[in-house]
Write an enzyme that holds these catalytic residues in place. Structure first.
Site, PDB file in Angstrom:
ATOM      1  N   TRP A 165       0.846  -1.217   0.000  1.00  0.00           N
ATOM      2  CA  TRP A 165       0.000   0.000   0.000  1.00  0.00           C
ATOM      3  C   TRP A 165       0.868   1.247   0.000  1.00  0.00           C
ATOM      4  CZ3 TRP A 165      -4.080  -1.992  -1.707  1.00  0.00           C
ATOM      5  CH2 TRP A 165      -4.551  -3.220  -1.248  1.00  0.00           C
ATOM      6  N   ASP A 166       1.957   1.204   0.726  1.00  0.00           N
ATOM      7  CA  ASP A 166       2.890   2.331   0.704  1.00  0.00           C
ATOM      8  C   ASP A 166       3.489   2.526  -0.683  1.00  0.00           C
ATOM      9  OD1 ASP A 166       2.735   3.338   3.262  1.00  0.00           O
ATOM     10  OD2 ASP A 166       4.444   2.201   4.030  1.00  0.00           O
ATOM     11  N   ILE A 167       3.828   1.432  -1.339  1.00  0.00           N
ATOM     12  CA  ILE A 167       4.408   1.541  -2.676  1.00  0.00           C
ATOM     13  C   ILE A 167       3.387   2.138  -3.639  1.00  0.00           C
ATOM     14  CG2 ILE A 167       5.231   0.174  -4.645  1.00  0.00           C
ATOM     15  CD1 ILE A 167       6.656  -1.644  -2.584  1.00  0.00           C
ATOM     16  N   GLY A 170       3.007   5.849  -2.887  1.00  0.00           N
ATOM     17  CA  GLY A 170       4.147   6.627  -3.366  1.00  0.00           C
ATOM     18  C   GLY A 170       4.068   6.880  -4.864  1.00  0.00           C
TER      19      GLY A 170
END
Lengths: 408, 408
Positions: A165-167, A170
């Site tokens: 989810w962070d990727i 970003g």
């Protein structure tokens, strides 16, 4: 790296994965990305993996090709400098990327007060302002309840190790930065862009059809271990203790699997026995255990090398599992044999292969990957170049503990 | 959706997740995205999840807000029409996004022959041209070997259910499309952009520090189940059979956890007992089993509602696990109460909440999400508007089976 965005300057106030990845993506496109951290480093400065000396391989990985400025962000004068850097003039400047709570003077209204057309991109946890990180967002997503071996029982959730989810967040920030900058270049108008990490997750769950599945069909995707949902795909053990993923999404892949394994006739019997059309994905999914029984016996009688030889160039869609050590030591794709990687000297850590952008641009040749900066490496340079401060002024900022250069 | 990219036209020749997500992201930014499929639909037209009638909720999810054109791509005349649409004039047109093997006339050289400044973005599996999909790339990544319960033993790989590599690739394509279009707007120069899905994976493994960990430290990230690597985080069972993820990444979160659970004194004893500094992430990681023993007992004595009440607004970083049904039915974030979602009528499927872009743009207000088209819904419109064909010419293309409109 390339030079496609070399005329942009982005100021990053960030930590962990999402905003640093968004900023690094811009830096690997040639943009000047200035990461401003508090003196001593941000809350992610010591994230694992680390070296024996405690230097963060993670931090180095997420901040390649950036400039690093260290300021006393807990003091008004330090924040004023950060604000001045963020809102300095220039057609490609005035872009701020953050996933931290806004400091005084670094919120959108304050930045806009200094530069009318500033673009602020801000990642928050939940839309209501409450905290959420990859781990909690993933817990809410539904995915951990359908991940992992079904035999283990108990329905215990299994977390992704990849901060997916962070990727995604970003990269959404990177896309949105360029969309907002495009708008500004055409209209002169800046803006604030706000993304909630929870919304990134929710959008993906919806896009993949799982919201509709519950609403329309009244059911959820089941937990089926490593099986591919709605078609044929599963992992199999080899004679030499390795495992391979074998998939048949398309009719061509399915026919290739039957042909290469010599199982075509037996697979036809599976279709008859299970009363399904194995030329359809739904048919293969329904008969997957019977198909897998045949494929498993075939794999169990062969080493990975034999399977590789049999499948190579055959049209079968497959791949071996490997762990991180095997990936790094044995897979030529994960080495400077792949132009994605260059062996780079990372200050404080050493030489190892670092990836650039995972894309090739015919009009903008790949340049060598740059390492991450040392913390504060560019403090003086940025104060001089961006703010035009004199050597004497910069010396005063050092003396008063407002600005700090690199250690050593 | 918004209108930030309303002057762009992107032609998509795609299937499955990555390129469709990249194109849909552009469509949700207001770009005109024309997905051209073979008559009867592409290889992903029936992907699960599907309705009882076999309509693909997945396909609807991945193609929202696009225009759909159905052409006989197996015939030269059909491919010529696709080429003409892809290379039609206009400053925002001439952008092609694909993750399929190039058809004759739709490779970069052919497209460039028709429009000098065309931009072609192409996702392939491996850099050498060999096939790779999310499942095989994930198998190679190292992540499945460190995912899942350590107690299950055997070291069997656990696949992500989320197609995380495809999602990342789709968003890299979206970012790169805007970078390439920006370059073209400034210089007049088009280009071919090629991304390998395997490289997207390899870049992430490197960015996260795992390549350096093997090269510099000679070790790989271990398999630690749902534990957070290098700090404190784990899932815990509640008194009423639910599970929660509890995390302490920052000193503030760590202190909040001790305070709210009343365990601060006992946690201090853990620090002494284990001879680590629990104010550091490394210390908390090393003592994680002892910390977890205390937190587990606290959670086991409380229902999810009691834990929610205790943690709410406390500064503890946490979240409950939920399955897809709970997410869709009980979580207000996954409903039109969240502006991310709008309830939309999807032709052939029904009404359900669909997500737009997971970002808010202050200069470009959110517009209602559009559903996916029916296959071929815009064939005639695009042939008339983009290529300027007459009604008679379009009728001939229908009669000869070169172009097909929507069913019914």
């Amino acid at each position: 790296m390339n030079r496609l965005l070399a005329d942009l300057r982005i100021v990053e106030l960030s930590a962990f994965v999402a905003a640093p990845l968004g900023g690094m993506t811009m830096a690997q496109f040639g943009a000047e990305v200035i990461r401003i951290d508090p003196i001593g480093g941000g809350i992610d400065f010591n994230r694992w993996p680390v070296t024996q000396d405690g230097a963060s391989l993670y931090w180095a990985g997420m901040n390649k090709a950036k400039r690093s400025v260290a300021l006393a962000l807990d003091k008004p004068e330090g924040r004023d400098l950060a604000q001045a850097i963020a809102t300095a003039p220039g057609p490609g400047a005035g872009i701020v990327l953050t996933n931290l709570p806004p400091l005084p003077g670094l919120d959108y209204a304050s930045l806009k007060g200094k530069r009318e057309d500033v673009i602020l991109l801000r990642l928050i946890g939940n839309r209501d302002g409450s905290a959420a990180v990859d781990y909690t967002v993933n817990a809410a997503s539904g995915f951990p309840m359908v991940t992992g071996p079904t035999s283990a029982g108990g329905g215990a959730p299994v977390n992704n190790v990849l901060p997916a989810w962070d990727i995604a967040a970003g990269l959404y920030l990177a896309t949105s930065l360029l969309a907002a900058e495009r708008h500004r270049a055409r209209t002169g108008e800046g803006q604030e862009v706000v993304a909630a990490l929870a919304d990134v997750m929710l959008a993906a769950v919806g896009h993949l059809g799982y919201v509709g599945d519950v609403c329309v069909n009244g059911r959820a995707r089941p937990a089926i271990g490593n099986d591919l949902y709605g078609s044929f795909g599963r992992d199999f053990a080899t004679a030499d203790g390795r495992r391979v993923m074998i998939i048949a999404l398309t009719p061509r892949q399915w026919r290739a699997l039957g042909r290469v394994t010599g199982l075509a006739d037996k697979l036809a019997m599976v279709g008859e026995m299970m009363e399904v059309d194995l030329d359809t994905e739904t048919g293969r999914y329904e008969a997957r255990d019977a198909i897998a029984a045949l494929v498993a016996r075939w794999c169990a009688g062969k080493t990975l090398a034999e399977i590789t030889a049999a499948f190579s160039g055959s049209g079968v869609l497959w791949g071996p599992f490997q762990d991180f050590v095997e990936l790094v030591r044995n897979d030529p794709r994960c080495s400077p044999a792949n132009p994605l990687f260059a062996t780079v000297e990372q200050p404080g850590i050493g030489r190892y292969p670092m990836p650039g952008l995972p894309l090739e641009f015919s009009a903008s040749p790949r340049e060598p990957t740059h390492p991450a900066p040392r913390l504060g490496e560019h403090t003086d340079q940025v104060l001089a170049e961006v703010l035009g401060l004199s050597g004497r002024e910069i010396a005063r900022l050092h003396d008063t503990g407002i600005a700090v250069g690199p250690p050593g």
